[in-house]
Design a protein around this motif. Structure first.
Motif, PDB file in Angstrom:
ATOM      1  N   ILE A  33       0.837  -1.208   0.000  1.00  0.00           N
ATOM      2  CA  ILE A  33       0.000   0.000   0.000  1.00  0.00           C
ATOM      3  C   ILE A  33       0.867   1.252   0.000  1.00  0.00           C
ATOM      4  O   ILE A  33       0.636   2.197  -0.763  1.00  0.00           O
ATOM      5  CB  ILE A  33      -0.942  -0.003   1.218  1.00  0.00           C
ATOM      6  N   VAL A  34       1.896   1.254   0.865  1.00  0.00           N
ATOM      7  CA  VAL A  34       2.796   2.402   0.936  1.00  0.00           C
ATOM      8  C   VAL A  34       3.518   2.604  -0.387  1.00  0.00           C
ATOM      9  O   VAL A  34       3.619   3.722  -0.904  1.00  0.00           O
ATOM     10  CB  VAL A  34       3.815   2.214   2.082  1.00  0.00           C
ATOM     11  N   LYS A  35       4.020   1.509  -0.965  1.00  0.00           N
ATOM     12  CA  LYS A  35       4.738   1.607  -2.233  1.00  0.00           C
ATOM     13  C   LYS A  35       3.843   2.121  -3.343  1.00  0.00           C
ATOM     14  O   LYS A  35       4.262   2.953  -4.163  1.00  0.00           O
ATOM     15  CB  LYS A  35       5.312   0.236  -2.614  1.00  0.00           C
ATOM     16  N   GLU A  36       2.597   1.658  -3.361  1.00  0.00           N
ATOM     17  CA  GLU A  36       1.660   2.120  -4.382  1.00  0.00           C
ATOM     18  C   GLU A  36       1.442   3.628  -4.268  1.00  0.00           C
ATOM     19  O   GLU A  36       1.396   4.339  -5.280  1.00  0.00           O
ATOM     20  CB  GLU A  36       0.329   1.387  -4.243  1.00  0.00           C
ATOM     21  N   GLN A  37       1.310   4.121  -3.034  1.00  0.00           N
ATOM     22  CA  GLN A  37       1.115   5.554  -2.828  1.00  0.00           C
ATOM     23  C   GLN A  37       2.350   6.349  -3.240  1.00  0.00           C
ATOM     24  O   GLN A  37       2.247   7.420  -3.844  1.00  0.00           O
ATOM     25  CB  GLN A  37       0.758   5.831  -1.361  1.00  0.00           C
ATOM     26  N   VAL A  38       3.538   5.810  -2.911  1.00  0.00           N
ATOM     27  CA  VAL A  38       4.772   6.492  -3.290  1.00  0.00           C
ATOM     28  C   VAL A  38       4.896   6.578  -4.803  1.00  0.00           C
ATOM     29  O   VAL A  38       5.141   7.656  -5.361  1.00  0.00           O
ATOM     30  CB  VAL A  38       6.001   5.772  -2.695  1.00  0.00           C
ATOM     31  N   LEU A  39       4.718   5.456  -5.478  1.00  0.00           N
ATOM     32  CA  LEU A  39       4.859   5.431  -6.930  1.00  0.00           C
ATOM     33  C   LEU A  39       3.839   6.333  -7.611  1.00  0.00           C
ATOM     34  O   LEU A  39       4.137   6.989  -8.616  1.00  0.00           O
ATOM     35  CB  LEU A  39       4.717   3.995  -7.450  1.00  0.00           C
ATOM     36  N   LYS A  40       2.654   6.398  -7.039  1.00  0.00           N
ATOM     37  CA  LYS A  40       1.600   7.235  -7.602  1.00  0.00           C
ATOM     38  C   LYS A  40       1.920   8.710  -7.464  1.00  0.00           C
ATOM     39  O   LYS A  40       1.590   9.515  -8.352  1.00  0.00           O
ATOM     40  CB  LYS A  40       0.266   6.917  -6.914  1.00  0.00           C
ATOM     41  N   ASN A  41       2.586   9.084  -6.368  1.00  0.00           N
ATOM     42  CA  ASN A  41       2.760  10.499  -6.056  1.00  0.00           C
ATOM     43  C   ASN A  41       4.122  11.073  -6.399  1.00  0.00           C
ATOM     44  O   ASN A  41       4.363  12.253  -6.148  1.00  0.00           O
ATOM     45  CB  ASN A  41       2.456  10.740  -4.576  1.00  0.00           C
ATOM     46  N   VAL A  42       5.032  10.265  -6.964  1.00  0.00           N
ATOM     47  CA  VAL A  42       6.313  10.828  -7.396  1.00  0.00           C
ATOM     48  C   VAL A  42       6.363  10.970  -8.919  1.00  0.00           C
ATOM     49  O   VAL A  42       7.331  11.516  -9.450  1.00  0.00           O
ATOM     50  CB  VAL A  42       7.503   9.967  -6.920  1.00  0.00           C
ATOM     51  N   ARG A  43       5.341  10.525  -9.603  1.00  0.00           N
ATOM     52  CA  ARG A  43       5.294  10.696 -11.059  1.00  0.00           C
ATOM     53  C   ARG A  43       5.083  12.164 -11.404  1.00  0.00           C
ATOM     54  O   ARG A  43       4.536  12.935 -10.612  1.00  0.00           O
ATOM     55  CB  ARG A  43       4.166   9.856 -11.660  1.00  0.00           C
ATOM     56  N   ILE A  44       5.517  12.543 -12.590  1.00  0.00           N
ATOM     57  CA  ILE A  44       5.247  13.902 -13.067  1.00  0.00           C
ATOM     58  C   ILE A  44       3.864  13.887 -13.699  1.00  0.00           C
ATOM     59  O   ILE A  44       3.684  13.636 -14.895  1.00  0.00           O
ATOM     60  CB  ILE A  44       6.314  14.371 -14.074  1.00  0.00           C
ATOM     61  N   ASP A  45       2.886  14.113 -12.860  1.00  0.00           N
ATOM     62  CA  ASP A  45       1.494  14.061 -13.264  1.00  0.00           C
ATOM     63  C   ASP A  45       0.734  15.099 -12.436  1.00  0.00           C
ATOM     64  O   ASP A  45       0.959  15.204 -11.220  1.00  0.00           O
ATOM     65  CB  ASP A  45       0.927  12.657 -13.027  1.00  0.00           C
ATOM     66  N   PRO A  46      -0.141  15.892 -13.054  1.00  0.00           N
ATOM     67  CA  PRO A  46      -0.865  16.934 -12.297  1.00  0.00           C
ATOM     68  C   PRO A  46      -1.628  16.409 -11.092  1.00  0.00           C
ATOM     69  O   PRO A  46      -1.920  17.177 -10.171  1.00  0.00           O
ATOM     70  CB  PRO A  46      -1.814  17.528 -13.341  1.00  0.00           C
ATOM     71  N   SER A  47      -1.952  15.116 -11.061  1.00  0.00           N
ATOM     72  CA  SER A  47      -2.704  14.562  -9.931  1.00  0.00           C
ATOM     73  C   SER A  47      -1.809  14.078  -8.794  1.00  0.00           C
ATOM     74  O   SER A  47      -2.306  13.713  -7.735  1.00  0.00           O
ATOM     75  CB  SER A  47      -3.577  13.399 -10.412  1.00  0.00           C
TER      76      SER A  47
END
Length: 503
Positions: A33-47
């Protein structure tokens, strides 16, 4: 008692089973769960959470400049060793922001990053109006660049320099040296040797540093491949530069120097520096913490500015001089300029010995990056570089006197910043505190489940053993029947029978 004991055992067992289930789920699913959140939030994406941080860097950056004042200019002209005194620091608040952000179909994004600098006298040791004696960079540089030209051209230049009252050393204010001053020599040089110098009217060391961008970067967004996020795809449309002599040295490796892919290993990191005209590799030094956040510290290896003799892969950056300085003339209009660590730290001792007043030290002059390894986001950094000029006597140009060949330090600067305030709080809560709580909870639940389940088993065994040892225990029998409403009738009947017998 048996029923009550059984209920206690069942309750303890149920709670233990729930704790075991929760602990197991957190153990298996928590890191995912933590890894999924990290990967989701370090991308260069407006969201993503890090997008705003990437677009408009909230970290307060500062540019700190130290100038080397020449204390014996007349003696240097007679062949003496230069003696310098460090002046400053002169501190500037640096603001960085990105414009022209354009996403492409191949998982990349292009942008221009601008920087604005504002002088902070309250943080500085001196003002921009102070006068400092320094080498005449423009004149001494032009002299070395024209050394191999025909003698009559050099004589023309020397005469022109005399007419313009140009000397080997100048006495200018800090503001003029950094941000530019009017100099008719620019027009004269351009007239004698067209195209030699692109500047017109004004000359200053940082004249193209303020209110400008560092080139068009195109980097990977990480939407499809998170291991490539922030890695440079091209710079100014180039996959590699053409400043150097080998393909290896011309390669554009690593990121743009702002963030790196998540889940870093303690080995090394790379970034492309337009200021140094090359990719730079820093190596892992140690693990630590910055305000409670785990970090990896990366530093410059001794081979970063080594010459080709001491470190063969750097042969492509030559022509070289001593180790510890890099020739950047090929990307600086062929001017005899070199970059190094401040005070020639980690350089050949002969460079330090050639100039009096230099005191290299690891504490003051080594650069470093403290990066959060899980997200690849720098928490604290200080990138330090020194600008040097090679100067010497050039026959035919009288203004160069008898200057002995020397790599002369001009200034050194540091770009520094660290995450603080609300940004640090949000970062710490989301990426350090919550994962730590989840990590602790899984062991708490697993730790509680064992004694609870064992306790339940012991209670059950105790109840079973007690029942086998006392099968007729009154506490285990049904209570005797209670008197009913028919009892008085039985008593009357007994009395009547007794009276009959007596009769």
């Amino acid at each position: 008692m048996v029923a009550a004991g059984r209920r206690v055992a069942v309750g303890l067992g149920a709670v233990g089973a729930v704790c075991l289930l929760l602990g197991g789920c957190l153990l298996l699913a928590g890191p995912a769960i933590v890894k999924e959140q990290v990967l989701k939030n370090v991308r260069i994406d407006p969201s993503s959470i890090s997008f705003n941080m990437w677009r408009d860097i909230p970290v307060p950056f500062y540019l700190t400049v130290n100038l080397f004042e020449v204390q014996n200019p007349q003696e240097v002209l007679q062949g003496a060793k230069p003696k310098v005194n460090q002046r400053g620091p002169y501190v500037y608040r640096e603001f960085k922001y990105k414009t022209n952000i354009t996403f492409h179909d191949n998982d990349t994004v292009s942008y221009l990053e601008y920087r604005q600098l504002f002088f902070r006298p309250d943080l500085s040791n001196g003002t921009e109006d102070e006068y400092i004696v320094m080498p005449n960079i423009l004149m001494l540089g032009a002299a070395v660049m024209m050394e191999n030209l025909p003698s009559f051209v050099k004589l023309l230049l020397s005469g022109a320099l005399a007419g313009l009252k140009q000397e080997a050393f100048i006495n200018r204010t800090v503001g003029e040296i950094l941000w530019g001053y009017e100099d008719p020599l620019l027009d004269t040089i351009n007239a004698l040797v067209p195209g030699l110098i692109p500047y017109k009217g004004k000359f200053g060391i940082f004249i193209e540093f303020n209110n400008t961008n560092s080139g068009l970067f195109t980097v990977n967004t990480g939407m499809k491949n998170i291991s490539q996020v922030h890695m440079v795809d091209s710079w100014n449309g180039l996959k590699k530069v053409n400043y150097w002599r080998t393909n290896e040295c011309n390669m554009i490796n690593g990121t743009a120097g702002e963030m790196w892919p998540p889940y870093m290993s303690p080995t090394s990191l790379e970034f492309y520096s337009p200021d140094a005209c090359r990719s730079m590799t820093l190596v892992y030094e140690q693990s630590g913490k910055f305000k409670g956040v785990p970090t990896y510290r990366f530093v410059a290896p001794k081979t970063l500015f080594a010459n080709g003799t001491d470190y063969p892969p750097n042969e492509g950056f030559c022509p070289c001089r001593q180790s510890g300085i890099q020739n950047v003339s090929s990307c600086r209009l062929n001017a005899p300029m070199f970059i190094s660590h401040p005070h020639f730290y980690n350089a050949d001792p002969s460079l330090v010995d050639a100039v009096e007043g230099l005191h290299p030290s690891r504490e003051e002059h080594a650069l470093f990056l403290d990066v959060h390894p899980v997200t690849g986001i720098p928490m604290n950094c200080s990138i330090k570089l020194q600008l040097n000029q090679y100067m010497k006597q050039v026959s035919g140009i009288l203004q160069t006197g008898k200057i002995q060949p020397v790599v002369m330090p001009l200034l050194w600067f540091a770009e520094s910043g660290y995450i603080d305030g609300s940004v640090l709080s949000q970062f710490y809560t989301n990426l350090v505190l919550i994962p730590s709580i989840l990590d602790y909870l899984q062991y708490i639940f697993l730790g509680l489940s064992v004694p609870l389940i064992i306790s339940a088993a012991l209670v059950m065994m105790s109840q079973k053993s007690s029942k086998e040892k006392h099968p007729h225990d009154p506490t285990t029998q049904s209570p005797p029947p209670q008197p009913s409403e028919t009892t008085p009738l039985l008593q009357d009947t007994g009395t009547q029978s007794q009276d009959t017998a007596e009769a």
